[in-house]
Design an enzyme around this catalytic site. Sequence first.
Site, short mmCIF file in Angstrom:
data_model
loop_
_atom_site.label_atom_id
_atom_site.label_comp_id
_atom_site.label_asym_id
_atom_site.label_seq_id
_atom_site.Cartn_x
_atom_site.Cartn_y
_atom_site.Cartn_z
N ARG A 30 0.83 -1.21 0.00
CA ARG A 30 0.00 0.00 0.00
C ARG A 30 0.87 1.26 0.00
O ARG A 30 1.87 1.33 0.71
CB ARG A 30 -0.95 0.00 1.21
CG ARG A 30 -1.92 -1.17 1.13
CD ARG A 30 -3.16 -0.98 1.98
NE ARG A 30 -3.91 -2.24 1.99
CZ ARG A 30 -4.78 -2.61 1.04
NH1 ARG A 30 -5.05 -1.81 0.02
NH2 ARG A 30 -5.40 -3.78 1.10
N ASP A 31 0.44 2.23 -0.82
CA ASP A 31 1.12 3.52 -0.88
C ASP A 31 0.92 4.24 0.46
O ASP A 31 -0.17 4.23 1.02
CB ASP A 31 0.56 4.35 -2.03
CG ASP A 31 1.47 5.49 -2.43
OD1 ASP A 31 1.98 5.49 -3.55
OD2 ASP A 31 1.66 6.42 -1.59
N ASN A 88 4.54 6.39 -13.80
CA ASN A 88 5.26 7.61 -14.15
C ASN A 88 6.69 7.25 -14.55
O ASN A 88 7.33 6.42 -13.89
CB ASN A 88 5.27 8.57 -12.95
CG ASN A 88 3.87 9.04 -12.59
OD1 ASN A 88 3.06 9.34 -13.46
ND2 ASN A 88 3.57 9.08 -11.30
N VAL A 97 10.23 7.93 -7.14
CA VAL A 97 10.99 6.76 -6.70
C VAL A 97 11.44 6.02 -7.96
O VAL A 97 10.61 5.57 -8.75
CB VAL A 97 10.16 5.83 -5.79
CG1 VAL A 97 10.99 4.61 -5.39
CG2 VAL A 97 9.67 6.57 -4.55
N HIS A 101 7.43 1.13 -10.93
CA HIS A 101 6.25 0.72 -10.18
C HIS A 101 4.99 1.10 -10.93
O HIS A 101 4.97 2.07 -11.68
CB HIS A 101 6.24 1.34 -8.77
CG HIS A 101 6.45 2.83 -8.75
ND1 HIS A 101 7.68 3.41 -8.88
CD2 HIS A 101 5.57 3.85 -8.62
CE1 HIS A 101 7.56 4.73 -8.82
NE2 HIS A 101 6.29 5.02 -8.67
N HIS A 103 1.11 2.13 -10.14
CA HIS A 103 0.09 2.51 -9.15
C HIS A 103 -1.22 1.85 -9.58
O HIS A 103 -1.63 1.98 -10.74
CB HIS A 103 -0.15 4.03 -9.16
CG HIS A 103 1.03 4.88 -8.79
ND1 HIS A 103 1.14 5.49 -7.56
CD2 HIS A 103 2.13 5.25 -9.49
CE1 HIS A 103 2.26 6.21 -7.54
NE2 HIS A 103 2.88 6.08 -8.70
P1 AMP Z 1 5.93 8.15 -8.19
O1 AMP Z 1 5.72 9.60 -7.85
O2 AMP Z 1 5.12 7.68 -9.37
O3 AMP Z 1 7.40 7.80 -8.31
O4 AMP Z 1 5.32 7.32 -6.99
C1 AMP Z 1 6.02 7.06 -5.82
C2 AMP Z 1 4.99 6.68 -4.79
O5 AMP Z 1 5.66 5.97 -3.77
C3 AMP Z 1 4.26 7.85 -4.15
O6 AMP Z 1 2.87 7.71 -4.34
C4 AMP Z 1 4.65 7.73 -2.66
O7 AMP Z 1 3.59 8.06 -1.81
C5 AMP Z 1 5.02 6.27 -2.55
N1 AMP Z 1 5.98 5.92 -1.52
C6 AMP Z 1 7.18 6.51 -1.27
N2 AMP Z 1 7.82 5.89 -0.26
C7 AMP Z 1 7.00 4.88 0.13
C8 AMP Z 1 7.09 3.88 1.14
N3 AMP Z 1 8.17 3.79 1.96
N4 AMP Z 1 6.07 3.01 1.28
C9 AMP Z 1 4.98 3.08 0.47
N5 AMP Z 1 4.84 4.01 -0.51
C10 AMP Z 1 5.83 4.90 -0.66
#
Ligand code: AMP
Length: 115
Positions: A30-31, A88, A97, A101, A103
Amino acid sequence: MSDTCVFCKIISKEVKATIVYRDEQVTAFRDTHPVAPTHILLVPNKHIDSVGALDAEDEQLIGHIFTVARRLAEEEGIANGGYRMITNTGSEAGQTVFHLHVHLIGGQRMRYPMG
Ligand code: AMP
Ligand code: ZN
Protein backbone atom coordinates in the site's frame (compact mmCIF):
# COMPACT_ATOMS: atom_id res chain seq x y z
CA MET A 1 19.06 -4.63 -5.43
CA SER A 2 20.11 -1.02 -5.04
CA ASP A 3 21.56 0.04 -1.65
CA THR A 4 19.74 3.37 -1.72
CA CYS A 5 16.40 2.36 -3.20
CA VAL A 6 13.46 2.44 -0.76
CA PHE A 7 11.43 -0.04 -2.81
CA CYS A 8 14.35 -2.53 -2.85
CA LYS A 9 14.41 -2.11 0.94
CA ILE A 10 10.68 -2.86 1.15
CA ILE A 11 11.22 -5.99 -0.98
CA SER A 12 14.08 -7.11 1.30
CA LYS A 13 12.00 -6.15 4.40
CA GLU A 14 14.58 -3.61 5.63
CA VAL A 15 11.82 -0.99 5.38
CA LYS A 16 8.32 -1.75 6.65
CA ALA A 17 5.35 -1.64 4.34
CA THR A 18 1.87 -3.09 4.21
CA ILE A 19 2.56 -5.85 1.72
CA VAL A 20 -0.62 -7.20 0.12
CA TYR A 21 0.98 -9.68 -2.30
CA ARG A 22 4.36 -11.12 -3.15
CA ASP A 23 5.78 -13.89 -5.30
CA GLU A 24 9.17 -14.60 -6.86
CA GLN A 25 8.79 -11.80 -9.41
CA VAL A 26 6.63 -9.05 -7.93
CA THR A 27 5.75 -7.36 -4.64
CA ALA A 28 2.66 -5.23 -4.03
CA PHE A 29 2.20 -2.91 -1.05
CA ARG A 30 0.00 0.00 0.00
CA ASP A 31 1.12 3.52 -0.88
CA THR A 32 1.88 5.56 2.26
CA HIS A 33 0.10 8.58 0.72
CA PRO A 34 -3.01 7.08 -0.85
CA VAL A 35 -4.91 9.23 -3.32
CA ALA A 36 -7.97 6.94 -3.31
CA PRO A 37 -9.48 4.25 -1.03
CA THR A 38 -7.36 1.64 -2.81
CA HIS A 39 -3.82 2.72 -3.70
CA ILE A 40 -1.39 -0.15 -4.18
CA LEU A 41 2.07 -0.08 -5.74
CA LEU A 42 3.22 -3.10 -7.74
CA VAL A 43 6.97 -3.42 -8.21
CA PRO A 44 9.28 -5.96 -9.83
CA ASN A 45 11.47 -7.66 -7.21
CA LYS A 46 14.52 -6.91 -9.32
CA HIS A 47 15.57 -3.28 -9.45
CA ILE A 48 14.66 -1.56 -12.73
CA ASP A 49 14.91 2.25 -12.66
CA SER A 50 11.89 2.93 -14.86
CA VAL A 51 10.13 1.96 -18.07
CA GLY A 52 13.07 3.72 -19.72
CA ALA A 53 15.38 0.94 -18.55
CA LEU A 54 13.25 -2.02 -19.67
CA ASP A 55 14.64 -4.76 -21.90
CA ALA A 56 12.73 -7.11 -24.18
CA GLU A 57 13.53 -9.88 -21.69
CA ASP A 58 11.36 -8.04 -19.11
CA GLU A 59 8.18 -8.44 -21.16
CA GLN A 60 6.93 -11.49 -19.26
CA LEU A 61 7.59 -9.70 -15.95
CA ILE A 62 5.60 -6.64 -16.98
CA GLY A 63 2.73 -8.80 -18.20
CA HIS A 64 2.80 -10.64 -14.88
CA ILE A 65 2.56 -7.34 -12.97
CA PHE A 66 -0.62 -6.55 -14.92
CA THR A 67 -2.28 -9.88 -14.19
CA VAL A 68 -1.39 -9.55 -10.49
CA ALA A 69 -2.93 -6.05 -10.59
CA ARG A 70 -6.12 -7.51 -12.07
CA ARG A 71 -6.31 -10.08 -9.27
CA LEU A 72 -5.66 -7.47 -6.56
CA ALA A 73 -8.36 -5.21 -8.04
CA GLU A 74 -10.81 -8.09 -7.71
CA GLU A 75 -9.72 -8.76 -4.11
CA GLU A 76 -10.04 -5.06 -3.24
CA GLY A 77 -13.58 -5.01 -4.64
CA ILE A 78 -12.82 -2.34 -7.23
CA ALA A 79 -12.86 -4.50 -10.34
CA ASN A 80 -16.50 -3.85 -11.24
CA GLY A 81 -16.43 -0.12 -10.55
CA GLY A 82 -13.19 0.37 -12.43
CA TYR A 83 -9.67 1.36 -11.56
CA ARG A 84 -6.68 3.19 -12.95
CA MET A 85 -3.09 2.04 -13.36
CA ILE A 86 -0.34 4.64 -13.70
CA THR A 87 3.40 4.32 -14.28
CA ASN A 88 5.26 7.61 -14.15
CA THR A 89 8.51 7.59 -16.11
CA GLY A 90 11.05 10.32 -15.42
CA SER A 91 10.91 13.47 -13.33
CA GLU A 92 8.72 15.49 -15.69
CA ALA A 93 6.09 12.76 -15.45
CA GLY A 94 6.26 12.93 -11.65
CA GLN A 95 8.37 9.85 -10.96
CA THR A 96 9.85 10.31 -7.49
CA VAL A 97 10.99 6.76 -6.70
CA PHE A 98 13.30 5.39 -9.37
CA HIS A 99 12.32 1.73 -9.04
CA LEU A 100 9.73 0.92 -11.68
CA HIS A 101 6.25 0.72 -10.18
CA VAL A 102 2.64 0.59 -11.24
CA HIS A 103 0.09 2.51 -9.15
CA LEU A 104 -3.22 0.63 -8.84
CA ILE A 105 -5.82 3.19 -7.82
CA GLY A 106 -9.55 2.81 -7.31
CA GLY A 107 -12.56 2.95 -5.04
CA GLN A 108 -13.74 6.37 -6.13
CA ARG A 109 -14.67 8.12 -9.37
CA MET A 110 -11.41 9.15 -11.04
CA ARG A 111 -10.86 12.73 -12.09
CA TYR A 112 -10.19 13.38 -15.77
CA PRO A 113 -8.44 14.49 -17.96
CA MET A 114 -4.97 13.33 -17.03
CA GLY A 115 -1.96 15.53 -17.60
P1 AMP B 1 5.93 8.15 -8.19
O1 AMP B 1 5.72 9.60 -7.85
O2 AMP B 1 5.12 7.68 -9.37
O3 AMP B 1 7.40 7.80 -8.31
O4 AMP B 1 5.32 7.32 -6.99
C1 AMP B 1 6.02 7.06 -5.82
C2 AMP B 1 4.99 6.68 -4.79
O5 AMP B 1 5.66 5.97 -3.77
C3 AMP B 1 4.26 7.85 -4.15
O6 AMP B 1 2.87 7.71 -4.34
C4 AMP B 1 4.65 7.73 -2.66
O7 AMP B 1 3.59 8.06 -1.81
C5 AMP B 1 5.02 6.27 -2.55
N1 AMP B 1 5.98 5.92 -1.52
C6 AMP B 1 7.18 6.51 -1.27
N2 AMP B 1 7.82 5.89 -0.26
C7 AMP B 1 7.00 4.88 0.13
C8 AMP B 1 7.09 3.88 1.14
N3 AMP B 1 8.17 3.79 1.96
N4 AMP B 1 6.07 3.01 1.28
C9 AMP B 1 4.98 3.08 0.47
N5 AMP B 1 4.84 4.01 -0.51
C10 AMP B 1 5.83 4.90 -0.66
ZN1 ZN C 1 14.97 -0.67 -6.23
